[in-house]
Every structure is written in structure tokens, then in C-alpha cells.
Design a protein around this motif. Structure first.
Motif, PDB file in Angstrom:
ATOM      1  N   GLN A   6       0.831  -1.205   0.000  1.00  0.00           N
ATOM      2  CA  GLN A   6       0.000   0.000   0.000  1.00  0.00           C
ATOM      3  C   GLN A   6       0.869   1.259   0.000  1.00  0.00           C
ATOM      4  O   GLN A   6       0.657   2.173  -0.796  1.00  0.00           O
ATOM      5  N   LEU A   7       1.859   1.297   0.880  1.00  0.00           N
ATOM      6  CA  LEU A   7       2.705   2.483   0.984  1.00  0.00           C
ATOM      7  C   LEU A   7       3.585   2.672  -0.248  1.00  0.00           C
ATOM      8  O   LEU A   7       3.741   3.792  -0.731  1.00  0.00           O
ATOM      9  N   PHE A   8       4.160   1.598  -0.768  1.00  0.00           N
ATOM     10  CA  PHE A   8       4.978   1.711  -1.976  1.00  0.00           C
ATOM     11  C   PHE A   8       4.132   2.208  -3.146  1.00  0.00           C
ATOM     12  O   PHE A   8       4.602   3.002  -3.966  1.00  0.00           O
ATOM     13  N   ALA A   9       2.893   1.745  -3.243  1.00  0.00           N
ATOM     14  CA  ALA A   9       2.010   2.188  -4.331  1.00  0.00           C
ATOM     15  C   ALA A   9       1.628   3.657  -4.160  1.00  0.00           C
ATOM     16  O   ALA A   9       1.579   4.403  -5.131  1.00  0.00           O
ATOM     17  N   ASP A  10       1.366   4.063  -2.919  1.00  0.00           N
ATOM     18  CA  ASP A  10       0.935   5.435  -2.665  1.00  0.00           C
ATOM     19  C   ASP A  10       2.071   6.452  -2.708  1.00  0.00           C
ATOM     20  O   ASP A  10       1.926   7.532  -3.270  1.00  0.00           O
ATOM     21  N   LYS A  11       3.194   6.097  -2.084  1.00  0.00           N
ATOM     22  CA  LYS A  11       4.274   7.073  -1.902  1.00  0.00           C
ATOM     23  C   LYS A  11       5.500   6.818  -2.770  1.00  0.00           C
ATOM     24  O   LYS A  11       6.373   7.663  -2.866  1.00  0.00           O
ATOM     25  N   GLY A  12       5.592   5.630  -3.348  1.00  0.00           N
ATOM     26  CA  GLY A  12       6.772   5.280  -4.126  1.00  0.00           C
ATOM     27  C   GLY A  12       7.851   4.656  -3.247  1.00  0.00           C
ATOM     28  O   GLY A  12       7.773   4.667  -2.020  1.00  0.00           O
ATOM     29  N   TYR A  13       8.837   4.122  -3.903  1.00  0.00           N
ATOM     30  CA  TYR A  13       9.925   3.420  -3.208  1.00  0.00           C
ATOM     31  C   TYR A  13      10.720   4.363  -2.315  1.00  0.00           C
ATOM     32  O   TYR A  13      10.979   4.077  -1.155  1.00  0.00           O
ATOM     33  N   TYR A  14      11.135   5.487  -2.851  1.00  0.00           N
ATOM     34  CA  TYR A  14      12.039   6.376  -2.116  1.00  0.00           C
ATOM     35  C   TYR A  14      11.374   7.109  -0.962  1.00  0.00           C
ATOM     36  O   TYR A  14      12.006   7.382   0.046  1.00  0.00           O
ATOM     37  N   LYS A  15      10.112   7.444  -1.103  1.00  0.00           N
ATOM     38  CA  LYS A  15       9.441   8.194  -0.041  1.00  0.00           C
ATOM     39  C   LYS A  15       8.861   7.296   1.045  1.00  0.00           C
ATOM     40  O   LYS A  15       8.401   7.794   2.073  1.00  0.00           O
ATOM     41  N   THR A  16       8.851   5.994   0.807  1.00  0.00           N
ATOM     42  CA  THR A  16       8.370   5.058   1.815  1.00  0.00           C
ATOM     43  C   THR A  16       9.549   4.613   2.663  1.00  0.00           C
ATOM     44  O   THR A  16      10.587   4.205   2.135  1.00  0.00           O
ATOM     45  N   THR A  17       9.384   4.685   3.971  1.00  0.00           N
ATOM     46  CA  THR A  17      10.446   4.244   4.884  1.00  0.00           C
ATOM     47  C   THR A  17       9.986   3.005   5.637  1.00  0.00           C
ATOM     48  O   THR A  17       8.773   2.726   5.718  1.00  0.00           O
ATOM     49  N   THR A  18      10.937   2.290   6.180  1.00  0.00           N
ATOM     50  CA  THR A  18      10.569   1.138   7.009  1.00  0.00           C
ATOM     51  C   THR A  18       9.829   1.610   8.256  1.00  0.00           C
ATOM     52  O   THR A  18       8.981   0.886   8.782  1.00  0.00           O
ATOM     53  N   ALA A  19      10.106   2.824   8.712  1.00  0.00           N
ATOM     54  CA  ALA A  19       9.367   3.387   9.850  1.00  0.00           C
ATOM     55  C   ALA A  19       7.903   3.597   9.466  1.00  0.00           C
ATOM     56  O   ALA A  19       7.005   3.315  10.277  1.00  0.00           O
ATOM     57  N   ASN A  20       7.646   4.074   8.243  1.00  0.00           N
ATOM     58  CA  ASN A  20       6.258   4.225   7.771  1.00  0.00           C
ATOM     59  C   ASN A  20       5.538   2.875   7.773  1.00  0.00           C
ATOM     60  O   ASN A  20       4.383   2.782   8.191  1.00  0.00           O
ATOM     61  N   ILE A  21       6.224   1.868   7.291  1.00  0.00           N
ATOM     62  CA  ILE A  21       5.636   0.530   7.196  1.00  0.00           C
ATOM     63  C   ILE A  21       5.353  -0.010   8.596  1.00  0.00           C
ATOM     64  O   ILE A  21       4.258  -0.523   8.867  1.00  0.00           O
ATOM     65  N   ALA A  22       6.316   0.112   9.484  1.00  0.00           N
ATOM     66  CA  ALA A  22       6.129  -0.352  10.862  1.00  0.00           C
ATOM     67  C   ALA A  22       4.953   0.364  11.512  1.00  0.00           C
ATOM     68  O   ALA A  22       4.115  -0.264  12.175  1.00  0.00           O
ATOM     69  N   ASN A  23       4.893   1.668  11.317  1.00  0.00           N
ATOM     70  CA  ASN A  23       3.806   2.478  11.862  1.00  0.00           C
ATOM     71  C   ASN A  23       2.449   2.000  11.355  1.00  0.00           C
ATOM     72  O   ASN A  23       1.482   1.911  12.118  1.00  0.00           O
ATOM     73  N   ALA A  24       2.360   1.728  10.066  1.00  0.00           N
ATOM     74  CA  ALA A  24       1.104   1.301   9.450  1.00  0.00           C
ATOM     75  C   ALA A  24       0.614  -0.036  10.017  1.00  0.00           C
ATOM     76  O   ALA A  24      -0.592  -0.278  10.098  1.00  0.00           O
ATOM     77  N   VAL A  25       1.559  -0.873  10.423  1.00  0.00           N
ATOM     78  CA  VAL A  25       1.213  -2.190  10.944  1.00  0.00           C
ATOM     79  C   VAL A  25       1.038  -2.158  12.462  1.00  0.00           C
ATOM     80  O   VAL A  25       0.429  -3.049  13.046  1.00  0.00           O
ATOM     81  N   GLY A  26       1.596  -1.123  13.089  1.00  0.00           N
ATOM     82  CA  GLY A  26       1.504  -1.016  14.538  1.00  0.00           C
ATOM     83  C   GLY A  26       2.592  -1.786  15.264  1.00  0.00           C
ATOM     84  O   GLY A  26       2.380  -2.313  16.362  1.00  0.00           O
ATOM     85  N   SER A 143      -1.300   0.873 -16.384  1.00  0.00           N
ATOM     86  CA  SER A 143      -0.725   1.090 -15.053  1.00  0.00           C
ATOM     87  C   SER A 143      -0.268   2.527 -14.871  1.00  0.00           C
ATOM     88  O   SER A 143      -0.485   3.129 -13.817  1.00  0.00           O
ATOM     89  N   LEU A 144       0.357   3.085 -15.898  1.00  0.00           N
ATOM     90  CA  LEU A 144       0.788   4.479 -15.825  1.00  0.00           C
ATOM     91  C   LEU A 144      -0.411   5.406 -15.657  1.00  0.00           C
ATOM     92  O   LEU A 144      -0.408   6.304 -14.813  1.00  0.00           O
ATOM     93  N   SER A 145      -1.452   5.184 -16.445  1.00  0.00           N
ATOM     94  CA  SER A 145      -2.627   6.045 -16.350  1.00  0.00           C
ATOM     95  C   SER A 145      -3.305   5.906 -14.992  1.00  0.00           C
ATOM     96  O   SER A 145      -3.822   6.882 -14.453  1.00  0.00           O
ATOM     97  N   GLU A 146      -3.278   4.715 -14.403  1.00  0.00           N
ATOM     98  CA  GLU A 146      -3.809   4.512 -13.056  1.00  0.00           C
ATOM     99  C   GLU A 146      -2.945   5.249 -12.036  1.00  0.00           C
ATOM    100  O   GLU A 146      -3.456   5.887 -11.128  1.00  0.00           O
ATOM    101  N   THR A 147      -1.648   5.172 -12.193  1.00  0.00           N
ATOM    102  CA  THR A 147      -0.723   5.790 -11.243  1.00  0.00           C
ATOM    103  C   THR A 147      -0.837   7.300 -11.233  1.00  0.00           C
ATOM    104  O   THR A 147      -0.882   7.921 -10.174  1.00  0.00           O
ATOM    105  N   ILE A 148      -0.900   7.891 -12.424  1.00  0.00           N
ATOM    106  CA  ILE A 148      -0.960   9.358 -12.483  1.00  0.00           C
ATOM    107  C   ILE A 148      -2.395   9.869 -12.571  1.00  0.00           C
ATOM    108  O   ILE A 148      -2.619  11.055 -12.718  1.00  0.00           O
ATOM    109  N   GLN A 149      -3.345   8.937 -12.491  1.00  0.00           N
ATOM    110  CA  GLN A 149      -4.773   9.252 -12.510  1.00  0.00           C
ATOM    111  C   GLN A 149      -5.155  10.089 -13.731  1.00  0.00           C
ATOM    112  O   GLN A 149      -5.764  11.145 -13.625  1.00  0.00           O
TER     113      GLN A 149
END
Length: 158
Positions: A6-26, A143-149
Motif C-alpha cells: 500500500q505504501l509503496f504504491a501510494d508514496k513510491g519506493y524512495y518516499k516510503t520508509t521502514t518506519a512508515n511501514i512499521a507504523n502502518a502495521v503497529g 498502469s501508468l494512467s492509473e498511477t498518475i490518474q
């Protein structure tokens, strides 16, 4: 994995951190590192899962020759609806320059290409290679059109 997807799709690889992922899972960030040595390894696991899902989806498509492209397109659309974020992460991963990620993407797309080419060849298409390339190209455009809406790029847009 689902939170990472979810986070990689929303924010991309570089803007997603392992802290974001941990936070999302609790959980704590060290807990994420218990399973994956770093963010790249987690991303690679997401990619491999998604690529296998795409491969299996096309492997399972059975249709008469004259309906094969339509059945493959329908299978891709269903996959995009059921596993949208996973597919978007996979389709956009080719933009990430890290060598190991590029290798997984290249091998994955090659595997899918060969599967599609074989399907088209078995269905009697005169240029199975070209059909497979066009099919993947359309999938990337979707996929590109979905990504950039940008709906206007979708093949079914009026």
C-alpha cells in the motif's frame, strides 16, 4: 507485506520508509528488520510476489484463439481490480535504478513476456512475439494512467 504494498504504491519506493511501514502495521521498526534486512529486501519480496501473481494469472487463462486477447485483457483488468497496488508497484518498479531491483523487474517482465508469447504462439497468432510486446505495452500504459490518474490514457476511455 500488505502495508508495504500500500505504501509503496501510494508514496513510491524512495518516499516510503521502514518506519512508515512499521507504523502502518503497529509494530516497531526493528520488528520489520527482523523479517527483512532492509527496505530493498522488503520491496524485492513485494515485487516477486506480484510478478508471480501476474505470471500465474496469464498461465491460467484459457480461451479459444479468437478470444485469447480479450480473455487476457479481462484477466489483467480483474488482477488490476483485485490487486491494484501490487500491480502498480510492479509496473512502475522499472523506474528504480537499484541494480537488484532492476534485475528482478527485468527477469519478471521477461518471464511474463515469454508466457504471453507462448500463449499467442499456441493460439496460432502469426507474430506471437509482437502480440506479447503490444499486450505488455498496453498493460504498462494502463498502469501508468492509473498511477498518475489520467483516465484519458485508458484504452476504454471514450
Amino acid at each position: 507485506m500488505q502495508a508495504a504494498i500500500q505504501l509503496f504504491a501510494d508514496k513510491g519506493y524512495y518516499k516510503t520508509t521502514t518506519a512508515n511501514i512499521a507504523n502502518a502495521v503497529g509494530v516497531t521498526q526493528p520488528y520489520v528488520f527482523h523479517f527483512f534486512s532492509n527496505k530493498e529486501q522488503l520491496y524485492l519480496a513485494v515485487l516477486e510476489q506480484a510478478i508471480q501473481r501476474v505470471f500465474q494469472t496469464f498461465l491460467n487463462v484459457e480461451a479459444p484463439s479468437d478470444k485469447l486477447k480479450e480473455a487476457m485483457s479481462q484477466a489483467f483488468n480483474e488482477l488490476l481490480n483485485s490487486h491494484r497496488n501490487e500491480i502498480l508497484v510492479t509496473m512502475m518498479a522499472y523506474t528504480i535504478p537499484e541494480t537488484e531491483i532492476r534485475d528482478v523487474v527485468r527477469k519478471g517482465f521477461d518471464q511474463v513476456y515469454e508466457q504471453l508469447k507462448m500463449k499467442f504462439l499456441q493460439a496460432g497468432y502469426p507474430d506471437a512475439s509482437r502480440e506479447a510486446k503490444i499486450f505488455i505495452g498496453e498493460g504498462l500504459l494502463i498502469s501508468l494512467s492509473e498511477t498518475i490518474q489520467l483516465e484519458k490514457l485508458l484504452p476504454w476511455y471514450p
